[in-house]
Design a protein around this motif. Structure first.
Motif, PDB file in Angstrom:
ATOM      1  N   ILE A   1       1.082  -1.021  -0.016  1.00  0.00           N
ATOM      2  CA  ILE A   1      -0.101  -0.055   0.001  1.00  0.00           C
ATOM      3  C   ILE A   1       0.875   1.114  -0.094  1.00  0.00           C
ATOM      4  O   ILE A   1       1.589   1.566   0.927  1.00  0.00           O
TER       5      ILE A   1
ATOM      6  N   THR B   1       1.871   5.168   0.086  1.00  0.00           N
ATOM      7  CA  THR B   1       1.417   6.427   1.044  1.00  0.00           C
ATOM      8  C   THR B   1       0.344   7.203   0.294  1.00  0.00           C
ATOM      9  O   THR B   1       0.464   6.965  -1.151  1.00  0.00           O
TER      10      THR B   1
ATOM     11  N   VAL C   1       6.262   3.824   2.008  1.00  0.00           N
ATOM     12  CA  VAL C   1       4.934   3.264   1.731  1.00  0.00           C
ATOM     13  C   VAL C   1       4.304   2.670   3.219  1.00  0.00           C
ATOM     14  O   VAL C   1       5.205   2.435   4.014  1.00  0.00           O
ATOM     15  N   PHE C   2       3.040   2.560   3.197  1.00  0.00           N
ATOM     16  CA  PHE C   2       2.477   2.262   4.490  1.00  0.00           C
ATOM     17  C   PHE C   2       2.829   0.647   4.609  1.00  0.00           C
ATOM     18  O   PHE C   2       3.124   0.284   5.663  1.00  0.00           O
ATOM     19  N   ALA C   3       2.716  -0.143   3.501  1.00  0.00           N
ATOM     20  CA  ALA C   3       2.642  -1.679   3.633  1.00  0.00           C
ATOM     21  C   ALA C   3       3.518  -2.022   2.728  1.00  0.00           C
ATOM     22  O   ALA C   3       3.562  -1.868   1.441  1.00  0.00           O
TER      23      ALA C   3
END
Lengths: 177, 441
Positions: free
Chosen positions: A52, A54, A67-69
């Motif tokens: 995921i 940002t 990045v988030f994930a």
């Protein structure tokens, strides 16, 4: 049989394949909405990635950008364990979610691999504080790389780009997108 | 409620309580804006975000729209993002590169020094119309400490270096992690979110270890499975707290059981990373000596620059800014900053820690948000008037105590009453602090 544009060109994608992909994505959404997380994570291959970016950098590259994930299968399984525990406080008790997957398009298909683009709309409801109904709306685009193994699709790559420009009303992304 | 009564600070009895109207009252919120955010130095951006001439970034600082731009002359300037003509935003993207900023409303144009350099149909104005009086406005004061840019909306007050005081040591420790002398770079991408809580609760939580074992149990379980021994975090005493003046404080704590990309190898990084990380470690020692190397490589520092900046010198060093929006709502931005030479696997290791921890989807952030929103909801019961922040006050406080929060609250309480600074920030004032710094406005 039907004609679907692939990579901007007309080429042959069978209606059966499109139907199969759609049913797979709907099944995945159902597993997540039903919080059947063990079944969900079993859909991924051993070399899978779940990404995921940002909200401010939708084209962010894992490993170079924030990045988030950026889960490999180990982290993905750990994410599931965490959400199943009673200690993922933002998801205990679990929120109610409903996922809408549309605009499903096969971007590429060769051999046992299929690249799929889709739009998503994920509603999350949880009145954690009793202060009134709270709705989180996550909107964006999925890109999948699916591989066929033993007659079934597995997810080798799933990327959920968010169209939301910030998480101003959400605070976090505590569910799986 | 009188402002003077909002905080009970009884050092002799070891009692420290904060009245919860501090987190709910619109009147207190308005005073915070006027007496804290309109007065303090506030972080606005980092030099690496505007690396090339013409690079700009757009921010909100204390509710004001601003942008930072590096001029063709190499200098970084900050402007209020509002057209002197009628008000429209002159810079309408979060980041980019431009030599001229043209307001889209009536097409007034400004250069990177803020000068009005063009406007349509200038003959329409009287003879006395002076372009030089219609330029962009800068905040009253702009300054930087080694590339960290701050603004102040107060025309007078102490300079930035004096304001930061002893806290500069911790900026230096972070910056010195760059091997090559190239300095730091903010990694592209950010976590930007709103949280339904008072901003001060997030400040407190940013260097609160007491909540970690309960709120973040899932992270400790995961790390344990990876072979980290996190037991020391729940043992006490753990970590050291140091008030740094002006409400700033730092919590410094050893990295136990785990690793730090700069520069403590751990099995989670893989065998292949071992020699690289040991190389970083050796170079740190050559440059800075063993003691400083051990400190950088072997411990984390959670630094609060009062009122709202967190310099999170952890495995994935963070720049966090916390902005009050309403009494029960705040905005947060988290960026990660690395050494410029952190590329490839070095950068991946840094980012991996972010993804695991304070990311929007991480093990830490969602549950922190949940806890803080839960506190704010609890404040809806005004009969429970006080929050307790006294932990460790009767002893030499350590990292799992609350001295760091008391340091913040003491400055907050002085300033919200209109004083320039607290008389003392510590539980046991040092002679220097007791020389009555408090002066009425």
């Amino acid at each position: 049989m039907t004609f679907t544009p692939v990579n901007g060109k007309e080429s042959l994608v069978s209606h059966d394949l499109l139907h199969e992909v759609e049913q797979f994505l709907f099944f995945e959404a159902e597993l997540l909405d039903d919080w059947r997380l063990d079944d969900w994570v079993a859909l991924f291959t051993e070399d899978a990635r779940y990404v995921i970016p940002t909200t401010d950098l939708p084209n962010g590259v894992p490993g170079q950008d924030l990045v988030f994930a950026n889960d490999d299968i180990g982290r993905l399984r750990a994410r599931v364990e965490r959400l199943k525990s009673r200690h993922a406080h933002r998801e205990y008790p679990w929120s109610r979610t409903r996922r809408f997957i549309n605009n499903i398009r096969i971007a590429d298909a060769s051999g046992d691999e299929v690249t799929v683009n889709a739009s998503y709309l994920v509603y999350r409801f949880r009145d954690a504080t009793g202060r009134g109904a709270h709705v989180d709306t996550y909107v964006g685009k999925y890109t999948y790389n699916l591989v066929r193994s033993e007659g079934q699709f597995r997810i080798r790559h799933k990327k959920a780009v968010l169209d939301n420009e910030t998480l101003y009303t959400h605070g976090a992304v505590s569910i799986i997108l | 409620m009188e402002l003077a009564d909002l905080v009970i600070d009884d050092r002799e009895r070891g009692v420290f309580r904060v009245h919860r109207s501090s987190m709910t009252s619109p009147a207190v919120h308005a005073l915070e804006r006027e007496r804290i955010f309109n007065r303090c130095w506030l972080y606005a951006g980092h030099e690496s975000e505007v690396e090339q001439p013409g690079d700009y970034i757009r921010r909100r600082v204390a509710g004001r729209p601003v942008f930072l731009v590096r001029g063709q002359d190499g200098e970084v300037r900050v402007f209020l993002n509002t057209c002197p003509h009628r008000g429209a935003l002159v810079c309408r993207q979060d980041a980019g590169n431009a030599e001229v900023f043209q307001c889209f409303y009536h097409a007034w144009s400004f250069n990177d020094r803020g000068d009005l350099v063009g406007l349509p149909d200038e003959e329409g104005y009287a003879e006395g119309f002076d372009r030089s009086e219609r330029g962009l406005l800068a905040p009253p004061r702009v300054s930087n400490y080694r590339g960290f840019y701050f603004v102040s909306f107060s025309p007078d007050g102490e300079d930035l270096a004096t304001y930061l005081g002893e806290a500069t040591e911790y900026f230096d420790l972070l910056i010195s992690q760059s091997d090559t002398g190239l300095g730091l770079a903010v990694v592209p991408g950010a976590l930007r979110c709103g949280i339904a809580t008072n901003w001060k609760l997030f400040v407190e939580n940013s260097f609160d270890l007491y909540h970690a074992p309960s709120v973040h149990q899932t992270l400790f379980s995961y790390l344990k499975r990876l072979g980290h021994d996190s037991a020391a975090i729940t043992a006490r005493p753990y970590g050291q707290v140091r008030p740094l003046g002006n409400g700033h404080a730092v919590l410094e704590m050893p990295t136990v059981g785990g690793g730090r990309p700069v520069a403590k190898w751990h099995p989670m990084y893989g065998e292949a990373a071992k020699s690289e990380i040991e190389g970083i470690r050796a170079r740190l020692q050559d440059r800075l000596g063993e003691e400083t190397m051990e400190r950088i490589a072997g411990s984390s520092r959670l630094l609060i620059i009062y009122p709202n900046l967190v310099l999170h010198d952890s495995a994935a060093p963070g720049i966090w800014t916390i902005w009050p929006d309403r009494p029960d709502f705040m905005e947060l931005t988290i960026q990660v900053v690395c050494a410029k030479e952190d590329v490839g696997a070095r950068l991946e290791r840094r980012l991996s820690h972010f993804e695991l921890g304070v990311s929007a989807t991480g093990y830490l952030h969602p549950d922190d948000v949940e806890a803080l929103e839960s506190c704010q909801a609890g404040f809806d019961a005004p009969e429970m008037e006080w929050s307790d922040v006294s932990r460790g006050m009767h002893r030499e406080a350590h990292g799992r105590d609350e001295l760091q929060m008391r340091t913040f609250w003491r400055q907050w309480h002085a300033q919200v009453q209109g004083y320039a600074a607290a008389a003392s920030w510590s539980d046991r004032p040092t002679p220097v602090e007791t020389t009555a710094r408090a002066t009425a406005d």
